[in-house]
Design a protein around this motif. Structure first.
Motif, PDB file in Angstrom:
ATOM      1  N   ALA A  19      13.591  37.989  -2.903  1.00 40.63           N
ATOM      2  CA  ALA A  19      13.111  37.537  -4.209  1.00 40.63           C
ATOM      3  C   ALA A  19      13.838  36.263  -4.633  1.00 40.63           C
ATOM      4  O   ALA A  19      13.224  35.320  -5.155  1.00 40.63           O
ATOM      5  CB  ALA A  19      13.305  38.636  -5.245  1.00 40.63           C
ATOM      6  N   LEU A  20      15.159  36.219  -4.392  1.00 40.02           N
ATOM      7  CA  LEU A  20      15.926  35.022  -4.736  1.00 40.02           C
ATOM      8  C   LEU A  20      15.403  33.810  -3.971  1.00 40.02           C
ATOM      9  O   LEU A  20      15.190  32.734  -4.551  1.00 40.02           O
ATOM     10  CB  LEU A  20      17.406  35.256  -4.414  1.00 40.02           C
ATOM     11  CG  LEU A  20      18.343  34.070  -4.638  1.00 40.02           C
ATOM     12  CD1 LEU A  20      18.353  33.664  -6.105  1.00 40.02           C
ATOM     13  CD2 LEU A  20      19.757  34.415  -4.167  1.00 40.02           C
ATOM     14  N   HIS A  21      15.159  33.993  -2.686  1.00 37.75           N
ATOM     15  CA  HIS A  21      14.640  32.900  -1.858  1.00 37.75           C
ATOM     16  C   HIS A  21      13.293  32.402  -2.383  1.00 37.75           C
ATOM     17  O   HIS A  21      13.069  31.194  -2.552  1.00 37.75           O
ATOM     18  CB  HIS A  21      14.518  33.389  -0.413  1.00 37.75           C
ATOM     19  CG  HIS A  21      14.070  32.323   0.539  1.00 37.75           C
ATOM     20  ND1 HIS A  21      13.247  32.572   1.616  1.00 37.75           N
ATOM     21  CD2 HIS A  21      14.314  30.978   0.570  1.00 37.75           C
ATOM     22  CE1 HIS A  21      13.020  31.447   2.269  1.00 37.75           C
ATOM     23  NE2 HIS A  21      13.654  30.469   1.659  1.00 37.75           N
ATOM     24  N   ALA A  22      12.376  33.323  -2.668  1.00 40.64           N
ATOM     25  CA  ALA A  22      11.038  32.946  -3.129  1.00 40.64           C
ATOM     26  C   ALA A  22      11.101  32.259  -4.492  1.00 40.64           C
ATOM     27  O   ALA A  22      10.400  31.263  -4.732  1.00 40.64           O
ATOM     28  CB  ALA A  22      10.148  34.183  -3.200  1.00 40.64           C
ATOM     29  N   LEU A  23      11.931  32.763  -5.382  1.00 40.47           N
ATOM     30  CA  LEU A  23      12.030  32.171  -6.723  1.00 40.47           C
ATOM     31  C   LEU A  23      12.631  30.769  -6.674  1.00 40.47           C
ATOM     32  O   LEU A  23      12.166  29.857  -7.363  1.00 40.47           O
ATOM     33  CB  LEU A  23      12.874  33.080  -7.623  1.00 40.47           C
ATOM     34  CG  LEU A  23      12.183  34.378  -8.071  1.00 40.47           C
ATOM     35  CD1 LEU A  23      13.202  35.386  -8.572  1.00 40.47           C
ATOM     36  CD2 LEU A  23      11.134  34.083  -9.151  1.00 40.47           C
ATOM     37  N   LEU A  24      13.633  30.592  -5.839  1.00 35.29           N
ATOM     38  CA  LEU A  24      14.250  29.262  -5.740  1.00 35.29           C
ATOM     39  C   LEU A  24      13.328  28.270  -5.059  1.00 35.29           C
ATOM     40  O   LEU A  24      13.260  27.100  -5.448  1.00 35.29           O
ATOM     41  CB  LEU A  24      15.574  29.359  -4.964  1.00 35.29           C
ATOM     42  CG  LEU A  24      16.697  30.188  -5.609  1.00 35.29           C
ATOM     43  CD1 LEU A  24      17.967  30.097  -4.773  1.00 35.29           C
ATOM     44  CD2 LEU A  24      16.964  29.753  -7.033  1.00 35.29           C
ATOM     45  N   GLU A  25      12.612  28.717  -4.025  1.00 36.31           N
ATOM     46  CA  GLU A  25      11.697  27.818  -3.315  1.00 36.31           C
ATOM     47  C   GLU A  25      10.545  27.366  -4.196  1.00 36.31           C
ATOM     48  O   GLU A  25      10.089  26.227  -4.123  1.00 36.31           O
ATOM     49  CB  GLU A  25      11.145  28.492  -2.054  1.00 36.31           C
ATOM     50  CG  GLU A  25      12.139  28.609  -0.910  1.00 36.31           C
ATOM     51  CD  GLU A  25      12.375  27.298  -0.188  1.00 36.31           C
ATOM     52  OE1 GLU A  25      11.893  26.242  -0.644  1.00 36.31           O
ATOM     53  OE2 GLU A  25      13.084  27.326   0.842  1.00 36.31           O
ATOM     54  N   ASN A  26      10.023  28.267  -5.012  1.00 36.02           N
ATOM     55  CA  ASN A  26       8.820  27.970  -5.792  1.00 36.02           C
ATOM     56  C   ASN A  26       9.093  27.508  -7.215  1.00 36.02           C
ATOM     57  O   ASN A  26       8.217  26.891  -7.835  1.00 36.02           O
ATOM     58  CB  ASN A  26       7.925  29.213  -5.834  1.00 36.02           C
ATOM     59  CG  ASN A  26       7.350  29.573  -4.482  1.00 36.02           C
ATOM     60  OD1 ASN A  26       6.392  28.960  -4.030  1.00 36.02           O
ATOM     61  ND2 ASN A  26       7.933  30.568  -3.818  1.00 36.02           N
ATOM     62  N   SER A  27      10.287  27.833  -7.744  1.00 33.02           N
ATOM     63  CA  SER A  27      10.610  27.516  -9.153  1.00 33.02           C
ATOM     64  C   SER A  27       9.510  28.015 -10.083  1.00 33.02           C
ATOM     65  O   SER A  27       9.208  27.383 -11.108  1.00 33.02           O
ATOM     66  CB  SER A  27      10.808  26.003  -9.344  1.00 33.02           C
ATOM     67  OG  SER A  27      11.842  25.533  -8.524  1.00 33.02           O
ATOM     68  N   ASN A  28       8.908  29.119  -9.714  1.00 35.25           N
ATOM     69  CA  ASN A  28       7.769  29.637 -10.476  1.00 35.25           C
ATOM     70  C   ASN A  28       7.625  31.122 -10.171  1.00 35.25           C
ATOM     71  O   ASN A  28       7.543  31.509  -8.995  1.00 35.25           O
ATOM     72  CB  ASN A  28       6.508  28.873 -10.096  1.00 35.25           C
ATOM     73  CG  ASN A  28       5.288  29.320 -10.864  1.00 35.25           C
ATOM     74  OD1 ASN A  28       4.707  30.360 -10.569  1.00 35.25           O
ATOM     75  ND2 ASN A  28       4.906  28.537 -11.855  1.00 35.25           N
ATOM     76  N   VAL A  29       7.580  31.959 -11.215  1.00 31.51           N
ATOM     77  CA  VAL A  29       7.516  33.400 -11.022  1.00 31.51           C
ATOM     78  C   VAL A  29       6.186  33.814 -10.384  1.00 31.51           C
ATOM     79  O   VAL A  29       6.145  34.638  -9.474  1.00 31.51           O
ATOM     80  CB  VAL A  29       7.739  34.144 -12.353  1.00 31.51           C
ATOM     81  CG1 VAL A  29       7.533  35.654 -12.179  1.00 31.51           C
ATOM     82  CG2 VAL A  29       9.141  33.875 -12.889  1.00 31.51           C
ATOM     83  N   SER A  30       5.094  33.235 -10.837  1.00 36.93           N
ATOM     84  CA  SER A  30       3.776  33.611 -10.307  1.00 36.93           C
ATOM     85  C   SER A  30       3.661  33.257  -8.831  1.00 36.93           C
ATOM     86  O   SER A  30       3.175  34.055  -8.018  1.00 36.93           O
ATOM     87  CB  SER A  30       2.670  32.915 -11.103  1.00 36.93           C
ATOM     88  OG  SER A  30       2.695  33.314 -12.447  1.00 36.93           O
ATOM     89  N   ALA A  31       4.089  32.043  -8.461  1.00 33.89           N
ATOM     90  CA  ALA A  31       4.020  31.628  -7.063  1.00 33.89           C
ATOM     91  C   ALA A  31       4.941  32.485  -6.198  1.00 33.89           C
ATOM     92  O   ALA A  31       4.592  32.852  -5.074  1.00 33.89           O
ATOM     93  CB  ALA A  31       4.402  30.151  -6.941  1.00 33.89           C
ATOM     94  N   ALA A  32       6.122  32.807  -6.717  1.00 35.50           N
ATOM     95  CA  ALA A  32       7.038  33.675  -5.968  1.00 35.50           C
ATOM     96  C   ALA A  32       6.430  35.057  -5.770  1.00 35.50           C
ATOM     97  O   ALA A  32       6.564  35.666  -4.704  1.00 35.50           O
ATOM     98  CB  ALA A  32       8.375  33.771  -6.701  1.00 35.50           C
ATOM     99  N   ALA A  33       5.738  35.569  -6.806  1.00 33.41           N
ATOM    100  CA  ALA A  33       5.104  36.889  -6.700  1.00 33.41           C
ATOM    101  C   ALA A  33       4.052  36.902  -5.599  1.00 33.41           C
ATOM    102  O   ALA A  33       3.953  37.859  -4.825  1.00 33.41           O
ATOM    103  CB  ALA A  33       4.484  37.269  -8.047  1.00 33.41           C
ATOM    104  N   ARG A  34       3.271  35.818  -5.506  1.00 31.68           N
ATOM    105  CA  ARG A  34       2.254  35.742  -4.450  1.00 31.68           C
ATOM    106  C   ARG A  34       2.915  35.710  -3.075  1.00 31.68           C
ATOM    107  O   ARG A  34       2.446  36.353  -2.132  1.00 31.68           O
ATOM    108  CB  ARG A  34       1.378  34.507  -4.656  1.00 31.68           C
ATOM    109  CG  ARG A  34       0.424  34.637  -5.842  1.00 31.68           C
ATOM    110  CD  ARG A  34      -0.618  33.521  -5.818  1.00 31.68           C
ATOM    111  NE  ARG A  34      -0.020  32.211  -6.003  1.00 31.68           N
ATOM    112  CZ  ARG A  34       0.173  31.642  -7.198  1.00 31.68           C
ATOM    113  NH1 ARG A  34      -0.159  32.299  -8.309  1.00 31.68           N
ATOM    114  NH2 ARG A  34       0.714  30.434  -7.288  1.00 31.68           N
ATOM    115  N   GLN A  35       3.992  34.947  -2.948  1.00 33.59           N
ATOM    116  CA  GLN A  35       4.686  34.866  -1.663  1.00 33.59           C
ATOM    117  C   GLN A  35       5.270  36.218  -1.265  1.00 33.59           C
ATOM    118  O   GLN A  35       5.263  36.587  -0.080  1.00 33.59           O
ATOM    119  CB  GLN A  35       5.797  33.816  -1.747  1.00 33.59           C
ATOM    120  CG  GLN A  35       6.581  33.644  -0.445  1.00 33.59           C
ATOM    121  CD  GLN A  35       7.633  32.553  -0.547  1.00 33.59           C
ATOM    122  OE1 GLN A  35       7.413  31.527  -1.198  1.00 33.59           O
ATOM    123  NE2 GLN A  35       8.780  32.759   0.083  1.00 33.59           N
TER     124      GLN A  35
END
Length: 333
Positions: A19-35
């Motif tokens: 989750a940390l990786h996805a949130l930092l990469e996307n800087s966006n909660v919605s995009a991180a959720a999709r990933q």
């Protein structure tokens, strides 16, 4: 360790790393959720837990968007590397190209794509039909991209990869000129022409400018473009000329109305190299892919041998002042 304090590493929930990786990469909660293939509320909850565990807000709202906090910005390259190392540690060491569905990420310049990568694609569809390959441009900090695991391999001019820790020569090429109408150039005509310069990262002096400067001459770069394909199209439709590696010049001369000619001055040869991170040597899939690139480069050398180009017109070198006078009286070519 990746910004997580050693005091709380024993209590930190390692399940939150993805989750940390996805949130930092996307800087966006919605995009991180999709990933992550999670719901937005579940991803928001993970962000809250990460904020509490790390003692930092991580994502900061700026108007309608989110941006990384200073600490999150420092964490990102470390977390990228950590996730890559975890993936390598858990990956099955066996690699079978026939059955593999491995996704590779390759950085390559457009000349490397045309003369090394593209000829390999049809072969890979037969020997490794399930693999995926994402080809991206070569960033200025290509060594950083390799270290961070953002790319697996980079293929470009040797000087571009000079900061990479591991690199090897794939092939050597020489520079030639291309023109749309005029077929041969002496030194004065070459220096006096309007030039197209391939400069992906901005207008900087090239090997041609250095060679001309050594004999007291200069040229006019009328326009810069980000890739060789754009240069070839511009030259084919106008009176400008360009200088590029011989193999890519001959390639584009088969698709556009171009004359390819030998340069009327001595310019250093160009090395096309492949760069990789040391950890690639423990990854059988990347070892296999690099071997395929070596084979493709070898076939390119064999297939391009014997190509004959128009020789330059040999005349005495024109001093810089006289060359400038001649340039004013010449029509573009």
């Amino acid at each position: 360790m990746s910004g997580i304090d050693l005091v709380n590493i024993r209590t930190f929930d390692l399940n939150l790393l993805r989750a940390l990786h996805a949130l930092l990469e996307n800087s966006n909660v919605s995009a991180a959720a999709r990933q992550l293939n999670l719901s937005q509320p579940a991803t928001s909850a993970a962000l809250s837990r990460l904020r509490q565990a790390l003692g930092d807000v991580l994502l900061v709202r700026e108007g309608n968007r989110m941006s990384l906090s200073p600490r999150a910005d420092r964490l990102l390259p470390r977390v990228r590397l950590l996730m890559t190392e975890i993936e390598l540690a858990l990956r099955d060491d066996r690699f079978d190209p026939i059955t593999s569905e491995r996704a590779f990420r390759i950085a390559a310049t457009d000349d490397a794509i045309e003369i090394i990568v593209t000829p390999l694609i049809e072969r890979l569809r037969i020997v490794a039909p399930g693999i995926l390959m994402d080809i991206v441009g070569v960033a200025e900090d290509v060594a950083g991209d390799l270290a961070a695991g953002k790319i697996d391999v980079a293929i470009a001019a040797g000087w571009w990869l000079r900061h990479a820790r591991n690199r090897e020569l794939l092939l050597r090429d020489r520079y030639v000129g291309i023109s749309g109408d005029k077929k041969r150039f002496d030194l004065a005509a070459y220096a006096g022409a309007q030039h197209v310069l391939v400069a992906p990262h901005g207008r900087n002096p090239s090997v041609v400018d250095s060679a001309l400067r050594k004999i007291g001459m200069t040229r006019k770069v009328a326009i810069t473009v980000p890739d060789f394909a754009s240069a070839a199209r511009l030259v084919a439709t106008g009176s400008m000329i360009a200088t590029m590696p011989s193999r890519i010049a001959v390639h584009y001369s088969k698709h556009y109305r171009l004359n390819v000619f030998e340069l009327p001055l001595k310019v250093p040869e160009l090395d096309i190299a492949m760069a990789f991170h040391p950890r690639a040597m423990s990854d059988p899939a990347i070892i296999w892919l690099m071997d395929e690139f070596r084979g493709s480069a070898g076939r390119t050398i064999v297939n391009s041998s014997g190509t004959r180009l128009r020789p330059p017109i040999r005349r005495p070198t024109v001093p810089a002042r006289q060359a400038g006078t001649k340039r004013r009286n010449e029509k573009g070519g």
